[in-house]
Design an enzyme around this catalytic site. Structure first.
Site, PDB file in Angstrom:
ATOM      1  N   THR A   1      35.233   0.761 -73.232  1.00 25.51           N
ATOM      2  CA  THR A   1      36.474   1.014 -72.497  1.00 25.51           C
ATOM      3  C   THR A   1      37.644   1.229 -73.457  1.00 25.51           C
ATOM      4  OG1 THR A   1      36.735  -1.386 -72.233  1.00 25.51           O
ATOM      5  CG2 THR A   1      35.768  -0.163 -70.392  1.00 25.51           C
ATOM      6  N   ASN A   2      37.692   0.492 -74.551  1.00 26.21           N
ATOM      7  CA  ASN A   2      38.737   0.745 -75.549  1.00 26.21           C
ATOM      8  C   ASN A   2      38.547   2.115 -76.207  1.00 26.21           C
ATOM      9  OD1 ASN A   2      40.032  -1.652 -75.088  1.00 26.21           O
ATOM     10  ND2 ASN A   2      39.312  -2.666 -76.941  1.00 26.21           N
TER      11      ASN A   2
ATOM     12  N   ASN B   1      40.664  -4.194 -85.996  1.00 24.25           N
ATOM     13  CA  ASN B   1      39.881  -4.788 -84.916  1.00 24.25           C
ATOM     14  C   ASN B   1      40.855  -5.514 -83.992  1.00 24.25           C
ATOM     15  OD1 ASN B   1      37.725  -5.612 -83.369  1.00 24.25           O
ATOM     16  ND2 ASN B   1      36.931  -7.084 -84.853  1.00 24.25           N
ATOM     17  N   THR B   2      40.401  -5.806 -82.780  1.00 23.83           N
ATOM     18  CA  THR B   2      41.205  -6.586 -81.851  1.00 23.83           C
ATOM     19  C   THR B   2      40.534  -7.934 -81.602  1.00 23.83           C
ATOM     20  OG1 THR B   2      40.100  -5.587 -79.931  1.00 23.83           O
ATOM     21  CG2 THR B   2      42.160  -4.577 -80.677  1.00 23.83           C
ATOM     22  N   HIS B   3      41.358  -8.894 -81.213  1.00 20.63           N
ATOM     23  CA  HIS B   3      40.862 -10.231 -80.876  1.00 20.63           C
ATOM     24  C   HIS B   3      41.588 -10.696 -79.614  1.00 20.63           C
ATOM     25  CE1 HIS B   3      39.311 -14.229 -81.174  1.00 20.63           C
ATOM     26  NE2 HIS B   3      40.516 -14.751 -81.310  1.00 20.63           N
TER      27      HIS B   3
ATOM     28  N   ASP C   1      39.358  -8.275 -92.698  1.00 20.80           N
ATOM     29  CA  ASP C   1      39.078  -8.777 -94.039  1.00 20.80           C
ATOM     30  C   ASP C   1      37.752  -9.526 -94.002  1.00 20.80           C
ATOM     31  OD1 ASP C   1      39.652 -11.224 -92.861  1.00 20.80           O
ATOM     32  OD2 ASP C   1      41.418 -11.645 -94.091  1.00 20.80           O
ATOM     33  N   ALA C   2      37.477 -10.333 -95.011  1.00 24.89           N
ATOM     34  CA  ALA C   2      36.171 -10.983 -95.115  1.00 24.89           C
ATOM     35  C   ALA C   2      36.011 -12.173 -94.172  1.00 24.89           C
ATOM     36  CB  ALA C   2      35.932 -11.431 -96.559  1.00 24.89           C
ATOM     37  N   GLY C   3      37.082 -12.601 -93.519  1.00 28.88           N
ATOM     38  CA  GLY C   3      37.004 -13.736 -92.610  1.00 28.88           C
ATOM     39  C   GLY C   3      36.702 -13.302 -91.184  1.00 28.88           C
TER      40      GLY C   3
ATOM     41  N   ASP D   1      38.390 -12.854 -87.791  1.00 25.13           N
ATOM     42  CA  ASP D   1      39.680 -12.710 -87.098  1.00 25.13           C
ATOM     43  C   ASP D   1      40.828 -13.262 -87.935  1.00 25.13           C
ATOM     44  OD1 ASP D   1      38.171 -11.729 -84.926  1.00 25.13           O
ATOM     45  OD2 ASP D   1      37.920 -13.741 -84.108  1.00 25.13           O
TER      46      ASP D   1
END
EC number: 2.1.2.2
Length: 212
Positions: A20-21, A114-116, A148-150, A152
């Site tokens: 949907t996004n 990215n989204t959260h 990044d590497a984490g 979120d």
């Protein structure tokens, strides 16, 4: 710092589900003024609606499954190489349910977003709406961030607030978050595509375009 581009920015969008996004980005990019076009859509599994949406719009697609590689690191290298073949200016994770690794970030760090479904740094991980409800917050929302590497944890590009209603359950809250998240994603991916910007520590800075 990114520079203003005479041509639309090239987007590769990665999906894992219904898309949907992705559809919102497809619709937005149909307007030349948006400043970006989707050059490929990739997925980590076959037979999903996100891929079908892309195909209906004539956008090239690819699938790169973790199970087709000896380990996660090999998959990460393969995904990075495949994405690189489309020469993207920006990579958008739109409901992509895999964490990218070092090989991918070596190539696309600083230009993957990215989204959260929470207001980072609160409630990271897979269950942002559930955790927000359990904590009893009155306002939650969605975050667009640079990967990044984490988990979120990357620099925040944009956030949108969503009130928590007294009668909300996880599903109703998540649906309202997703509506706001989608609008935020479209607006700010467009800005990232059109406007010169840089990452300064944990801050994203947009810079005025030079007048010709």
């Amino acid at each position: 710092m990114t520079e203003p581009r005479p041509e639309p920015s090239r987007l590769v969008v990665l999906v894992s589900g219904s898309g949907t996004n992705l559809q919102a980005l497809i619709d937005a990019s149909a307007d030349p003024a948006y400043g970006a076009r989707i050059v490929a859509v990739g997925a980590d599994r076959d037979g999903i609606e996100g891929l079908a949406r892309a195909q209906r719009h004539g956008i090239p697609t690819f699938v790169d499954r973790v199970a087709d590689h000896p380990d996660r690191a090999a998959w990460d290298v393969s995904l990075a190489e495949t994405v690189a073949s489309y020469e993207p200016d920006l990579v958008v994770l739109a409901g992509f349910m895999k964490l990218t690794g070092p090989a991918f970030l070596d190539r696309f760090g600083g230009r993957t977003v990215n989204t959260h479904p929470a207001l980072s740094p609160s409630f990271p991980g897979m269950h942002g709406p559930r955790d927000a409800l359990a904590h009893g917050v009155k306002v939650t929302g969605a975050t667009l961030f640079v990967v990044d590497a984490g988990v979120d944890t990357g620099p925040i590009v944009a956030q949108v607030a969503v009130p928590v209603e007294d009668d909300d359950d996880v599903e109703s809250l998540h649906e309202r978050i997703k509506t706001s998240e989608r609008a935020m994603l479209v607006e700010w991916v467009g800005r990232l595509a059109r406007e010169p910007h840089s990452i300064d520590g944990r801050r994203i800075r947009f810079h005025p375009k030079e007048q010709s």
